[in-house]
Scaffold this active site. Structure first.
Site, PDB file in Angstrom:
ATOM      1  N   HIS A  82       0.835  -1.196   0.000  1.00  0.00           N
ATOM      2  CA  HIS A  82       0.000   0.000   0.000  1.00  0.00           C
ATOM      3  C   HIS A  82       0.872   1.249   0.000  1.00  0.00           C
ATOM      4  CE1 HIS A  82      -3.585   2.404   0.904  1.00  0.00           C
ATOM      5  NE2 HIS A  82      -2.787   3.126   1.646  1.00  0.00           N
ATOM      6  N   ASP A 161     -14.450   2.537   7.942  1.00  0.00           N
ATOM      7  CA  ASP A 161     -13.436   3.489   7.474  1.00  0.00           C
ATOM      8  C   ASP A 161     -14.032   4.498   6.505  1.00  0.00           C
ATOM      9  OD1 ASP A 161     -10.685   4.518   7.009  1.00  0.00           O
ATOM     10  OD2 ASP A 161     -11.106   3.769   4.996  1.00  0.00           O
ATOM     11  N   ARG A 168     -13.918  12.651   9.035  1.00  0.00           N
ATOM     12  CA  ARG A 168     -12.609  13.281   9.287  1.00  0.00           C
ATOM     13  C   ARG A 168     -12.348  14.407   8.292  1.00  0.00           C
ATOM     14  NH1 ARG A 168      -8.834   8.439   8.590  1.00  0.00           N
ATOM     15  NH2 ARG A 168      -7.221  10.031   8.676  1.00  0.00           N
ATOM     16  N   SER A 183      -6.909   3.519   9.598  1.00  0.00           N
ATOM     17  CA  SER A 183      -7.645   3.567   8.337  1.00  0.00           C
ATOM     18  C   SER A 183      -6.962   2.674   7.285  1.00  0.00           C
ATOM     19  CB  SER A 183      -7.705   5.022   7.858  1.00  0.00           C
ATOM     20  OG  SER A 183      -8.073   5.118   6.508  1.00  0.00           O
ATOM     21  N   LYS A 187      -8.111  -1.591   6.088  1.00  0.00           N
ATOM     22  CA  LYS A 187      -8.476  -1.998   4.719  1.00  0.00           C
ATOM     23  C   LYS A 187      -7.598  -3.140   4.227  1.00  0.00           C
ATOM     24  CE  LYS A 187      -8.450   2.367   3.774  1.00  0.00           C
ATOM     25  NZ  LYS A 187      -8.495   3.726   3.251  1.00  0.00           N
TER      26      LYS A 187
HETATM   27  N1  URA Z   1      -5.006   6.864   3.312  1.00  0.00           N
HETATM   28  C1  URA Z   1      -6.005   6.174   3.894  1.00  0.00           C
HETATM   29  O1  URA Z   1      -6.435   5.141   3.410  1.00  0.00           O
HETATM   30  N2  URA Z   1      -6.512   6.653   5.044  1.00  0.00           N
HETATM   31  C2  URA Z   1      -6.068   7.786   5.622  1.00  0.00           C
HETATM   32  O2  URA Z   1      -6.563   8.145   6.663  1.00  0.00           O
HETATM   33  C3  URA Z   1      -5.041   8.493   4.996  1.00  0.00           C
HETATM   34  C4  URA Z   1      -4.518   8.000   3.840  1.00  0.00           C
END
Ligand code: URA
Ligand code: CA
Length: 433
Positions: A82, A161, A168, A183, A187
């Site tokens: 990621h 999320d 947010r 977050s 995922k």
């Molecule tokens: N990328 C994400 O998936 N979440 C965040 O909070 C910031 C960057």
């Protein structure tokens, strides 16, 4: 349990238990806890921070708020990768076949892009015929047989999320390390990863503006990965200028092919080796990062990695002859050179603004409904630290309209040429803990 008591506890510097965090995430996902209470909670987290244990519990609660992908039908350790955000970040397209060619199983679910250029899935769709939607059984079969498949995210991954991120975004609480870490990791865990490699980017336009913040985020995610039983490593990389030379969907497919042919831009190649080595070690195909890098260099030099990309395209219904004739993908009506206005050294190419320029050409989406134009984008000829003469081309704009004054102006505003400039350090640190 009452939400107001938990907000107060956190506000006063206390730590929340696993059950308390589960209560908050469940309650908010279901709609039992209102936005105003969650907003107050997010702001207390912003100021009070969270312990590793709290972040881990929040990550796991968010991961299990929706569908959890089961990849247990795939043999071996499934490693996911990621990036916290890049412009012209072609690495996934290269890494998937590269690490698969040395035996790492890559069962990748990728997203579409919003803003800037497309996501990995959009880029793959620039290949004629390429199918990004496969039934689960087919996906698993392909990874077992061929070590690699890349498909679009389906279903309901970590809905907590999605909801939290939207809140947010409008409460000035995006930029909080425990919130970003949970977050991202939620995922990856929901997508079935056994192990995770992270590219934490820094620089103007990235989430983390400086190296210290980026290091804190990376170390936090590596530690909570361990606590959640997902071995995690990270690379802290520079994203002050775009990675590689190509920005745009077809252009990045061509760049991926050229890189797998051994002709990639130096920085992009280096990022692929750094991230790829971590993936190989986490998949237990090599004992050290050095050994892993040796395997990857060999796979690239021998053409094994390129053949794996061809196989992946064929497996997913794509036209694999583009591997031999990548230029066929570059079908934009106009190729317009952008000349330097002065002589000197390139000092700055602001990554996110160049990303916006590519989006304005049609390479990305401004809203979810927008269609992507695969053919358009930008190919850089000069990067930071390189000398340039007045009138020499800084980059080529691939466009379907000649009417691109706004784009040119935006690019000129975000490329600085001066008396001196240095190539930025690409990889600031490697975090393995
Ligand atoms: N990328 C994400 O998936 N979440 C965040 O909070 C910031 C960057
Ligand atoms: Ca690129």
């Amino acid at each position: 349990m009452r939400m107001v008591d938990l907000i107060e506890k956190k506000r006063d510097g206390g730590s929340l238990s696993k059950e308390e965090i589960q209560f908050i995430i469940d309650g908010y996902t279901k709609g039992d806890i209102p936005d105003y209470q969650l907003s107050a909670f997010l702001m207390t987290v912003f100021y009070q921070d969270m312990t590793d244990e709290e972040i881990t519990n929040m990550t796991l609660a968010m991961a299990s708020s929706g569908e959890m992908i089961d990849l247990s039908g795939i043999q071996g350790i499934k490693v996911d990768k990621h990036s916290t955000g890049g412009v012209g970040d072609t690495t996934t397209l290269i890494l998937a076949p590269l690490v698969a060619s040395v035996g790492v199983s890559v069962a990748k679910m990728s997203g579409r892009g919003l803003g800037y250029t497309g996501g990995t899935i959009d880029k793959l769709e620039a290949i004629p015929g390429f199918q990004v939607e496969l039934p689960d059984e087919k996906f698993i079969q392909l990874v077992n047989e061929s070590h690699v498949a890349v498909i679009g995210q389906s279903g309901d991954l970590a809905p907590a999320d999605k909801k939290l991120y939207a809140l947010r975004d409008v409460t000035a609480t995006v930029n909080s390390i425990p919130l970003i870490a949970s977050s991202i990791m939620s995922k990856k865990i929901a997508a079935g990863a056994d192990a995770i490699v992270l590219d934490v980017t820094t620089g103007e336009g990235a989430f983390m503006k400086n190296i210290e913040e980026a290091r804190r985020l990376a170390e936090t995610m590596v530690r909570i990965g361990k606590l959640a039983n997902r071995q995690t490593m990270a690379v802290i990389s520079d994203m002050s200028q775009p990675l590689g030379e190509a920005i745009g969907n077809s252009l990045e497919i061509v760049e991926a092919i050229e890189t797998l042919q051994g002709n990639g831009p130096e920085d992009l190649v280096e990022m692929c080796y750094a991230l790829g080595s971590q993936m190989v070690v986490l998949a237990e195909k090599a004992a050290t990062l050095e050994e892993a890098r040796g395997l990857l260099e060999e796979a690239l030099a021998s053409g094994k990695a390129l053949e794996k990309f061809r196989e992946m395209i064929r497996n997913q219904g794509g036209d694999d002859t583009i591997v031999d004739e990548p230029a066929r993908l570059l079908s934009a009506k106009y190729q317009i050179e952008l000349p330097a206005k002065s002589t000197g050294v390139v000092q700055k190419i602001v990554a996110n603004e160049i990303g916006i320029a590519a989006m304005l050409l049609g390479a990305g989406r401004a809203t979810k409904e927008d269609a992507i134009n695969y053919a358009v984008g930008i190919k850089l000829h000069k990067k930071v630290g390189m000398p340039v003469k007045e009138g020499e081309s800084l980059l080529t704009i691939y466009a379907d309209s000649e009417n691109i004054d706004e784009v040119k102006e935006l690019i000129y505003k975000n490329i600085e040429i001066g008396d001196s400039g240095e190539e930025p350090v690409l990889i600031h640190d490697i975090i393995t803990l």
